[in-house]
Write a protein that holds these residues in place. Structure first.
Motif, PDB file in Angstrom:
ATOM      1  N   ARG A   1       0.814  -1.204   0.000  1.00  0.00           N
ATOM      2  CA  ARG A   1       0.000   0.000   0.000  1.00  0.00           C
ATOM      3  C   ARG A   1       0.855   1.264   0.000  1.00  0.00           C
ATOM      4  O   ARG A   1       1.750   1.400   0.826  1.00  0.00           O
ATOM      5  CB  ARG A   1      -0.895   0.014   1.247  1.00  0.00           C
ATOM      6  CG  ARG A   1      -1.832  -1.178   1.335  1.00  0.00           C
ATOM      7  CD  ARG A   1      -2.592  -1.179   2.640  1.00  0.00           C
ATOM      8  NE  ARG A   1      -3.524  -2.293   2.717  1.00  0.00           N
ATOM      9  CZ  ARG A   1      -4.321  -2.526   3.757  1.00  0.00           C
ATOM     10  NH1 ARG A   1      -4.268  -1.731   4.811  1.00  0.00           N
ATOM     11  NH2 ARG A   1      -5.151  -3.547   3.740  1.00  0.00           N
TER      12      ARG A   1
ATOM     13  N   ARG B   1      -7.944  12.055  -1.237  1.00  0.00           N
ATOM     14  CA  ARG B   1      -8.169  10.688  -1.698  1.00  0.00           C
ATOM     15  C   ARG B   1      -7.332  10.472  -2.958  1.00  0.00           C
ATOM     16  O   ARG B   1      -7.551  11.123  -3.971  1.00  0.00           O
ATOM     17  CB  ARG B   1      -9.650  10.448  -1.998  1.00  0.00           C
ATOM     18  CG  ARG B   1      -9.984   9.052  -2.530  1.00  0.00           C
ATOM     19  CD  ARG B   1     -11.470   8.948  -2.854  1.00  0.00           C
ATOM     20  NE  ARG B   1     -11.849   7.622  -3.319  1.00  0.00           N
ATOM     21  CZ  ARG B   1     -11.775   7.228  -4.579  1.00  0.00           C
ATOM     22  NH1 ARG B   1     -11.311   8.064  -5.513  1.00  0.00           N
ATOM     23  NH2 ARG B   1     -12.145   6.003  -4.921  1.00  0.00           N
TER      24      ARG B   1
ATOM     25  N   SER C   1      -6.308   7.737  -5.736  1.00  0.00           N
ATOM     26  CA  SER C   1      -6.714   6.454  -6.307  1.00  0.00           C
ATOM     27  C   SER C   1      -5.819   6.110  -7.491  1.00  0.00           C
ATOM     28  O   SER C   1      -5.580   6.947  -8.367  1.00  0.00           O
ATOM     29  CB  SER C   1      -8.180   6.526  -6.767  1.00  0.00           C
ATOM     30  OG  SER C   1      -8.568   5.321  -7.395  1.00  0.00           O
TER      31      SER C   1
ATOM     32  N   SER D   1      -5.896   5.501  -1.341  1.00  0.00           N
ATOM     33  CA  SER D   1      -5.320   6.001  -0.099  1.00  0.00           C
ATOM     34  C   SER D   1      -6.102   7.222   0.377  1.00  0.00           C
ATOM     35  O   SER D   1      -6.318   8.171  -0.394  1.00  0.00           O
ATOM     36  CB  SER D   1      -3.841   6.353  -0.307  1.00  0.00           C
ATOM     37  OG  SER D   1      -3.277   6.860   0.882  1.00  0.00           O
ATOM     38  N   TYR D   2      -6.553   7.203   1.644  1.00  0.00           N
ATOM     39  CA  TYR D   2      -7.321   8.300   2.210  1.00  0.00           C
ATOM     40  C   TYR D   2      -6.515   8.970   3.328  1.00  0.00           C
ATOM     41  O   TYR D   2      -5.848   8.295   4.107  1.00  0.00           O
ATOM     42  CB  TYR D   2      -8.635   7.803   2.818  1.00  0.00           C
ATOM     43  CG  TYR D   2      -9.521   7.020   1.875  1.00  0.00           C
ATOM     44  CD1 TYR D   2     -10.513   7.650   1.125  1.00  0.00           C
ATOM     45  CD2 TYR D   2      -9.386   5.642   1.754  1.00  0.00           C
ATOM     46  CE1 TYR D   2     -11.335   6.925   0.272  1.00  0.00           C
ATOM     47  CE2 TYR D   2     -10.208   4.908   0.903  1.00  0.00           C
ATOM     48  CZ  TYR D   2     -11.175   5.551   0.173  1.00  0.00           C
ATOM     49  OH  TYR D   2     -11.987   4.832  -0.664  1.00  0.00           O
TER      50      TYR D   2
ATOM     51  N   LYS E   1      -5.735   5.875   5.878  1.00  0.00           N
ATOM     52  CA  LYS E   1      -6.390   4.630   5.551  1.00  0.00           C
ATOM     53  C   LYS E   1      -6.099   4.281   4.090  1.00  0.00           C
ATOM     54  O   LYS E   1      -6.173   5.154   3.226  1.00  0.00           O
ATOM     55  CB  LYS E   1      -7.907   4.728   5.773  1.00  0.00           C
ATOM     56  CG  LYS E   1      -8.670   3.438   5.533  1.00  0.00           C
ATOM     57  CD  LYS E   1     -10.157   3.631   5.803  1.00  0.00           C
ATOM     58  CE  LYS E   1     -10.938   2.358   5.570  1.00  0.00           C
ATOM     59  NZ  LYS E   1     -12.397   2.551   5.792  1.00  0.00           N
ATOM     60  N   THR E   2      -5.759   3.022   3.850  1.00  0.00           N
ATOM     61  CA  THR E   2      -5.482   2.579   2.478  1.00  0.00           C
ATOM     62  C   THR E   2      -6.219   1.282   2.213  1.00  0.00           C
ATOM     63  O   THR E   2      -6.258   0.385   3.056  1.00  0.00           O
ATOM     64  CB  THR E   2      -3.961   2.365   2.267  1.00  0.00           C
ATOM     65  OG1 THR E   2      -3.270   3.541   2.648  1.00  0.00           O
ATOM     66  CG2 THR E   2      -3.665   2.055   0.810  1.00  0.00           C
ATOM     67  N   LYS E   3      -6.794   1.175   1.021  1.00  0.00           N
ATOM     68  CA  LYS E   3      -7.511  -0.034   0.621  1.00  0.00           C
ATOM     69  C   LYS E   3      -6.882  -0.613  -0.651  1.00  0.00           C
ATOM     70  O   LYS E   3      -6.568   0.124  -1.581  1.00  0.00           O
ATOM     71  CB  LYS E   3      -8.989   0.268   0.356  1.00  0.00           C
ATOM     72  CG  LYS E   3      -9.786   0.580   1.620  1.00  0.00           C
ATOM     73  CD  LYS E   3     -11.257   0.769   1.279  1.00  0.00           C
ATOM     74  CE  LYS E   3     -12.089   1.040   2.524  1.00  0.00           C
ATOM     75  NZ  LYS E   3     -13.532   1.198   2.193  1.00  0.00           N
TER      76      LYS E   3
END
Length: 212
Positions: free
Chosen positions: A60, A171, A173, A186-187, A209-211
């Motif tokens: 990430r 954000r 992306s 990534s937020y 926060k990362t997804k």
């Protein structure tokens, strides 16, 4: 006395057994070649899988807010109408680290400035690419749109009290391509308090926060 002609070496004609043996050898050779090719393909796939799960495993991107500062702050209080005319410009310095062994491409995005959940400012983040193991610095300027605060009843009392709670939100992306493309978002959210009198940022708390 007549001499008998010398006879040459006789040639034996191929028999069905010889044809069968030759055909069997050819089939065996083709089978061995096929098995060798399959083994090489499986080995290559296995190597790629191992590399994909270890060295080239998707990681990430890490977004960090290095600093948030007030560049400009002007306000005037209209006591008769019980409202405040407020202009605030906030500078945000953040960094994005790409820990992957391949590049990270991100799309057009934006950073937002919020007041109690309402978007009051926005700055574009153009699309780009961060190379492997690179950290990219970004300087963003967020200007509060005063007209969006005129109808909010909380602004007047908070400015009178001397503090204004704001929030920055970014954000990012993009995609990381190793064996296949992996989507990453990534937020970053930073809650901060602007001191009206000193025109500076007081308390600041950031959340990441990362997804994948």
């Amino acid at each position: 006395m007549e001499l008998e002609p010398k006879q040459g070496k006789s040639m034996r004609s191929p028999t069905p057994t010889d044809h069968h043996h030759t055909s069997k050898l050819r089939r065996r050779r083709r089978r061995n070649i096929c098995l060798a090719v399959i083994a090489v393909i499986l080995l290559v796939v296995l190597i790629f899988v191992i590399l994909g799960l270890t060295v080239f495993k998707a990681k990430r991107p890490l977004t960090t807010v290095n600093s948030v500062s007030v560049r400009d702050l002007d306000f005037s209080i209209d006591i008769a109408r019980v409202r405040v005319l407020l202009n605030v410009t906030v500078d945000v310095n953040l960094s994005i680290k790409n820990p992957n062994k391949v590049g990270f491409k991100y799309t057009n995005s934006s950073a937002l400035l919020k007041y109690r959940g309402e978007v009051v400012g926005e700055a574009p983040i153009p699309a780009g690419k961060i190379s492997a193991d690179e950290t990219r610095q970004m300087n963003l300027t967020l200007t509060l749109m005063a007209d969006r605060l005129l109808s909010n009843p909380n602004v007047y009392s908070e400015v009178i009290a001397g503090t204004l709670p704001l929030q920055t939100y970014t954000r990012i992306s993009g995609k990381v391509q190793i064996l296949f493309k992996i989507h990453v978002v990534s937020y970053t959210t930073c809650d901060l308090t602007v001191d009206i009198r000193s025109r500076s940022v007081g308390n600041q708390t950031c959340h990441y926060k990362t997804k994948l």
